[in-house]
Design a protein around this motif. Sequence first.
Motif, PDB file in Angstrom:
ATOM      1  N   ALA A 169       0.808  -1.226   0.000  1.00  0.00           N
ATOM      2  CA  ALA A 169       0.000   0.000   0.000  1.00  0.00           C
ATOM      3  C   ALA A 169       0.837   1.270   0.000  1.00  0.00           C
ATOM      4  N   ALA A 170       1.938   1.282   0.731  1.00  0.00           N
ATOM      5  CA  ALA A 170       2.759   2.511   0.814  1.00  0.00           C
ATOM      6  C   ALA A 170       3.313   2.898  -0.559  1.00  0.00           C
ATOM      7  N   GLU A 171       3.631   1.886  -1.389  1.00  0.00           N
ATOM      8  CA  GLU A 171       4.156   2.162  -2.730  1.00  0.00           C
ATOM      9  C   GLU A 171       3.034   2.431  -3.733  1.00  0.00           C
ATOM     10  N   GLU A 172       1.870   1.841  -3.512  1.00  0.00           N
ATOM     11  CA  GLU A 172       0.791   1.895  -4.499  1.00  0.00           C
ATOM     12  C   GLU A 172      -0.277   2.947  -4.223  1.00  0.00           C
ATOM     13  N   ILE A 173      -0.245   3.562  -3.048  1.00  0.00           N
ATOM     14  CA  ILE A 173      -1.343   4.464  -2.670  1.00  0.00           C
ATOM     15  C   ILE A 173      -1.427   5.693  -3.562  1.00  0.00           C
ATOM     16  N   ALA A 174      -0.305   6.154  -4.099  1.00  0.00           N
ATOM     17  CA  ALA A 174      -0.341   7.331  -4.977  1.00  0.00           C
ATOM     18  C   ALA A 174      -1.062   7.024  -6.286  1.00  0.00           C
ATOM     19  N   GLU A 175      -0.993   5.761  -6.740  1.00  0.00           N
ATOM     20  CA  GLU A 175      -1.635   5.367  -7.995  1.00  0.00           C
ATOM     21  C   GLU A 175      -3.093   4.946  -7.791  1.00  0.00           C
ATOM     22  N   ALA A 238      -0.449  10.758   2.323  1.00  0.00           N
ATOM     23  CA  ALA A 238      -1.056   9.476   1.976  1.00  0.00           C
ATOM     24  C   ALA A 238      -0.080   8.329   2.249  1.00  0.00           C
ATOM     25  N   LYS A 239       1.184   8.538   1.936  1.00  0.00           N
ATOM     26  CA  LYS A 239       2.188   7.501   2.194  1.00  0.00           C
ATOM     27  C   LYS A 239       2.350   7.267   3.689  1.00  0.00           C
ATOM     28  N   LYS A 240       2.366   8.362   4.470  1.00  0.00           N
ATOM     29  CA  LYS A 240       2.467   8.232   5.926  1.00  0.00           C
ATOM     30  C   LYS A 240       1.259   7.489   6.487  1.00  0.00           C
TER      31      LYS A 240
END
Length: 254
Positions: A169-175, A238-240
């Motif tokens: 999720a931390a890597e994919e949340i921006a997409e 969002a990453k946090k």
Amino acid sequence: MDEYKELLGSFVRESREILGDELVGIYLHGSAVMGCFHSQKSDIDLMVVIKKEISDACKRKFMDMVVKLNAQAPEKGIEVSIVRESVCRPFVYPTPFELHFSITHLNRYRQDADDYIQKMKGTDKDLAAHFTIIYHRGRTLCGKEIKDVFSEVDRAYYLDSILSDIENAAEEIAEQPVYMILNLCRVLAYKRNQMILSKKEGGEWGLTNIPEQYRELLVSAMDEYRTGDAMRFDEELAKKYAEYMLEQIKDKNA
């Protein structure tokens, strides 16, 4: 979902004609049964249960029918899996499936239908989550009743299934901001309170159960999920949020 009543009726009728006596039942799950269906954001989730393995020729007829009806479906299309009754009760994990279709596979099927049918068979951890929704909140469209076909999915299997969906999720949340923001909430709600929620319900749970600093992010995600209007969000925040939620989900004491 009222606008797709005719589509579901056609799906049931044609599935009966194609599968004949091998058909055990057809079950609706996902947002359509959880009160949060949105024609721009949701697909139509269906599970087809059969008695035993079917021929490639039968699969070809079924897939041609699904592709035809998919043209009448919402933007995200129909998502359907065919499974054998023997893997539903008692539940088998990872769960074998006989055939699967979603709109992401449409071009692949059109380019080489025979190859698709031969290769689109295996096991899928996601089916543990789908079976859980069916067991607790699904709707029988035809055939045997749900509790006569499906057994309750063991907590460990369900948790493994939903965790595999958010592990990056931390890597994919921006997409995939809306999907990840709301999905993380429903996974944590299950981990803490054994609640089986939709993404919408997960967001509502999150508003009262996660730190205030992430409230605006949640509200924006829920607004987009409800209206279809693209959300604006702070990627760093969002990453946090994703890192915090994963930490909570993985906490053995939570």
